[in-house]
Design a protein around this motif. Structure first.
Motif, PDB file in Angstrom:
ATOM      1  N   LYS A 179       0.842  -1.206   0.000  1.00 29.64           N
ATOM      2  CA  LYS A 179       0.000   0.000   0.000  1.00 29.64           C
ATOM      3  C   LYS A 179       0.874   1.251   0.000  1.00 29.64           C
ATOM      4  O   LYS A 179       1.980   1.260   0.550  1.00 29.64           O
ATOM      5  CB  LYS A 179      -0.925   0.030   1.218  1.00 29.64           C
ATOM      6  CG  LYS A 179      -1.815  -1.196   1.367  1.00 29.64           C
ATOM      7  CD  LYS A 179      -2.860  -1.275   0.282  1.00 29.64           C
ATOM      8  CE  LYS A 179      -3.813  -2.448   0.542  1.00 29.64           C
ATOM      9  NZ  LYS A 179      -4.821  -2.592  -0.516  1.00 29.64           N
ATOM     10  N   ASN A 180       0.352   2.304  -0.566  1.00 30.17           N
ATOM     11  CA  ASN A 180       1.088   3.560  -0.644  1.00 30.17           C
ATOM     12  C   ASN A 180       0.606   4.497   0.460  1.00 30.17           C
ATOM     13  O   ASN A 180      -0.535   4.949   0.429  1.00 30.17           O
ATOM     14  CB  ASN A 180       0.844   4.186  -2.032  1.00 30.17           C
ATOM     15  CG  ASN A 180       1.756   5.373  -2.282  1.00 30.17           C
ATOM     16  OD1 ASN A 180       2.769   5.540  -1.608  1.00 30.17           O
ATOM     17  ND2 ASN A 180       1.389   6.200  -3.234  1.00 30.17           N
ATOM     18  N   TYR A 181       1.443   4.754   1.454  1.00 29.55           N
ATOM     19  CA  TYR A 181       1.049   5.690   2.521  1.00 29.55           C
ATOM     20  C   TYR A 181       2.290   6.350   3.120  1.00 29.55           C
ATOM     21  O   TYR A 181       3.366   5.761   3.155  1.00 29.55           O
ATOM     22  CB  TYR A 181       0.258   4.964   3.618  1.00 29.55           C
ATOM     23  CG  TYR A 181       1.065   4.012   4.462  1.00 29.55           C
ATOM     24  CD1 TYR A 181       1.557   4.391   5.704  1.00 29.55           C
ATOM     25  CD2 TYR A 181       1.365   2.730   4.002  1.00 29.55           C
ATOM     26  CE1 TYR A 181       2.310   3.517   6.473  1.00 29.55           C
ATOM     27  CE2 TYR A 181       2.122   1.858   4.763  1.00 29.55           C
ATOM     28  CZ  TYR A 181       2.590   2.254   5.991  1.00 29.55           C
ATOM     29  OH  TYR A 181       3.355   1.393   6.749  1.00 29.55           O
ATOM     30  N   ASN A 278      -1.099  10.560   0.817  1.00 23.33           N
ATOM     31  CA  ASN A 278      -1.406   9.149   1.049  1.00 23.33           C
ATOM     32  C   ASN A 278      -1.308   8.826   2.532  1.00 23.33           C
ATOM     33  O   ASN A 278      -0.270   9.069   3.158  1.00 23.33           O
ATOM     34  CB  ASN A 278      -0.420   8.259   0.278  1.00 23.33           C
ATOM     35  CG  ASN A 278      -0.305   8.660  -1.179  1.00 23.33           C
ATOM     36  OD1 ASN A 278      -1.294   8.670  -1.905  1.00 23.33           O
ATOM     37  ND2 ASN A 278       0.894   9.028  -1.603  1.00 23.33           N
ATOM     38  N   GLU A 302     -12.446   8.834   4.809  1.00 22.44           N
ATOM     39  CA  GLU A 302     -11.902   8.909   3.449  1.00 22.44           C
ATOM     40  C   GLU A 302     -12.465  10.113   2.705  1.00 22.44           C
ATOM     41  O   GLU A 302     -11.746  10.816   1.988  1.00 22.44           O
ATOM     42  CB  GLU A 302     -12.213   7.620   2.680  1.00 22.44           C
ATOM     43  CG  GLU A 302     -11.642   7.622   1.276  1.00 22.44           C
ATOM     44  CD  GLU A 302     -11.757   6.283   0.584  1.00 22.44           C
ATOM     45  OE1 GLU A 302     -10.991   6.059  -0.365  1.00 22.44           O
ATOM     46  OE2 GLU A 302     -12.604   5.455   1.004  1.00 22.44           O
ATOM     47  N   LYS A 311      -5.168  11.766  -1.637  1.00 23.12           N
ATOM     48  CA  LYS A 311      -5.420  10.803  -2.724  1.00 23.12           C
ATOM     49  C   LYS A 311      -5.729   9.402  -2.190  1.00 23.12           C
ATOM     50  O   LYS A 311      -6.851   8.944  -2.234  1.00 23.12           O
ATOM     51  CB  LYS A 311      -4.218  10.772  -3.668  1.00 23.12           C
ATOM     52  CG  LYS A 311      -4.072  12.062  -4.483  1.00 23.12           C
ATOM     53  CD  LYS A 311      -2.954  11.952  -5.498  1.00 23.12           C
ATOM     54  CE  LYS A 311      -2.883  13.235  -6.338  1.00 23.12           C
ATOM     55  NZ  LYS A 311      -1.745  13.193  -7.297  1.00 23.12           N
ATOM     56  N   GLU A 312      -4.717   8.721  -1.663  1.00 21.69           N
ATOM     57  CA  GLU A 312      -4.932   7.338  -1.216  1.00 21.69           C
ATOM     58  C   GLU A 312      -5.196   7.288   0.288  1.00 21.69           C
ATOM     59  O   GLU A 312      -4.417   7.792   1.083  1.00 21.69           O
ATOM     60  CB  GLU A 312      -3.719   6.471  -1.568  1.00 21.69           C
ATOM     61  CG  GLU A 312      -3.612   6.183  -3.057  1.00 21.69           C
ATOM     62  CD  GLU A 312      -2.621   5.077  -3.355  1.00 21.69           C
ATOM     63  OE1 GLU A 312      -2.587   4.088  -2.581  1.00 21.69           O
ATOM     64  OE2 GLU A 312      -1.890   5.199  -4.347  1.00 21.69           O
ATOM     65  N   THR A 314      -6.044   4.427   3.082  1.00 15.77           N
ATOM     66  CA  THR A 314      -6.076   2.981   3.324  1.00 15.77           C
ATOM     67  C   THR A 314      -6.533   2.687   4.745  1.00 15.77           C
ATOM     68  O   THR A 314      -5.938   3.187   5.701  1.00 15.77           O
ATOM     69  CB  THR A 314      -4.680   2.367   3.105  1.00 15.77           C
ATOM     70  OG1 THR A 314      -4.236   2.657   1.779  1.00 15.77           O
ATOM     71  CG2 THR A 314      -4.720   0.860   3.314  1.00 15.77           C
TER      72      THR A 314
END
Length: 338
Positions: A179-181, A278, A302, A311-312, A314
């Protein structure tokens, strides 16, 4: 002695319809350890205001997250119970503090199977008046009135248990793999500040001033804030997180009294405004996904983040019926039984 186990979680309405939600909210909010004001004031607030305004909105929120099998919290808790039962040799029952799956029914189920000694496990890592304490107090009242010969012992708060931290850290790591964070937020259920002070056994330590939670004290045994921040610290250490890449916050406040800070929604908003693109969020005050994680965090959170330019986003699932979590519960039960 014939042994048995009772897992106890928060509870859920029987359906996402306003009438069932209203009934559930009435029981939950009239608990003197949830809204700890005099009865006349609680009646005025809950029956006079909240139950005339909130059930419709809460029902709409429940409908967003309701599963075909029923309430996610109930379904997940039942799956957990079944898996734990497979790993231990004596009866395991499930109950809820609020709603139709009562603690009395859970104890009765065990007694009907010949159990006379119960290991009660509140499914909360941290101690709080409105969670662990209200379960233990009600269970003892029920025992005295209906099952006087029953012996009940309970699992203490396990927020700093090495095995629990290992299981929680592994779950977070596994769910964030790939995941991108850039920031991991640990969001805990909020409580009023007065709850912290009320359960300060030293009557002087808990000042909620930014330092008391890191200064060793007997007060920490019943300090929800300390226990939440300690989970964050221990998991961050286990996962080797850098200081500026994680933080803690508190969600789900009610009314106008001061609640624990910082607030989760404001924190998400601030991170977005500061240019964070993110982020990931974990909810370690819960072991089972529920309205507060599936709707308030995964949907509302979110939405806030995206509105602020993020943007992201999670969301890390709760432990739910994770195999390591099941094995740890079974380990604790076997240790108790020996």
């Amino acid at each position: 002695m014939s042994k048995g186990v009772l897992l106890v979680n928060l509870g859920s309405p029987d359906s996402p319809e306003p009438k069932d939600v209203k009934k559930y909210l009435g029981e939950f909010l009239m608990d003197e350890r949830v809204i700890d004001v005099p009865l006349w004031a609680r009646n005025l607030l809950v029956k006079g205001i909240i139950l005339n305004t909130r059930p419709k909105a809460s029902a709409a929120a429940y409908k967003k997250i309701w599963w075909e099998e029923g309430s996610p919290l109930i379904v997940i808790s039942e799956r957990l119970k079944s898996k734990v039962q497979e790993q231990v040799d004596f009866p395991v029952a499930l109950a809820m503090r609020y709603g139709s799956m009562t603690i009395k029914k859970g104890l009765q189920e065990l007694v009907d199977k010949g159990v006379d000694e119960v290991f009660l496990i509140p499914l909360y890592p941290q101690f709080a008046m409105a969670t662990t304490e209200t379960i233990l107090v009600l269970a003892e009242d029920i025992r005295k009135e209906h099952f006087p010969d029953l012996k009940i012992s309970d699992l203490p708060a396990f927020y700093n248990d090495d095995d629990y931290i290992e299981v929680l850290s592994n779950s977070i790591k596994k769910n964030l793999e790939g995941k991108n964070y850039d920031h991991l937020l640990f969001s805990y259920h909020g409580v009023p500040e007065r709850h912290i002070r009320k359960r300060d056994i030293t009557k002087s330590h808990c000042k909620i001033d930014g330092s008391c939670c890191v200064i060793p004290s007997p007060a920490h045994e019943f300090c929800y804030r300390h226990q939440c921040l300690e989970v964050t610290r221990l998991v961050a250490k286990k996962l080797s997180l850098k200081d500026d890449t994680y933080s803690s916050s508190f969600q789900s406040r009610l009314g106008f009294d001061p609640w624990l800070l910082p607030y989760t929604d404001r924190t998400i908003e601030r991170l977005g405004k500061e240019g964070l693109k993110n982020m990931a969020i974990a909810t370690p005050a819960f072991v089972s996904d529920c309205l507060e994680t599936l709707e308030e965090i995964a949907m509302e959170g979110e939405e806030i983040f995206h509105e602020m330019g993020g943007k992201e986003f999670t969301t890390v699932p709760c432990l739910n019926d994770d195999e390591e979590w099941v094995a740890l519960l079974a380990k604790w039960i076997k240790k108790w039984s020996n």
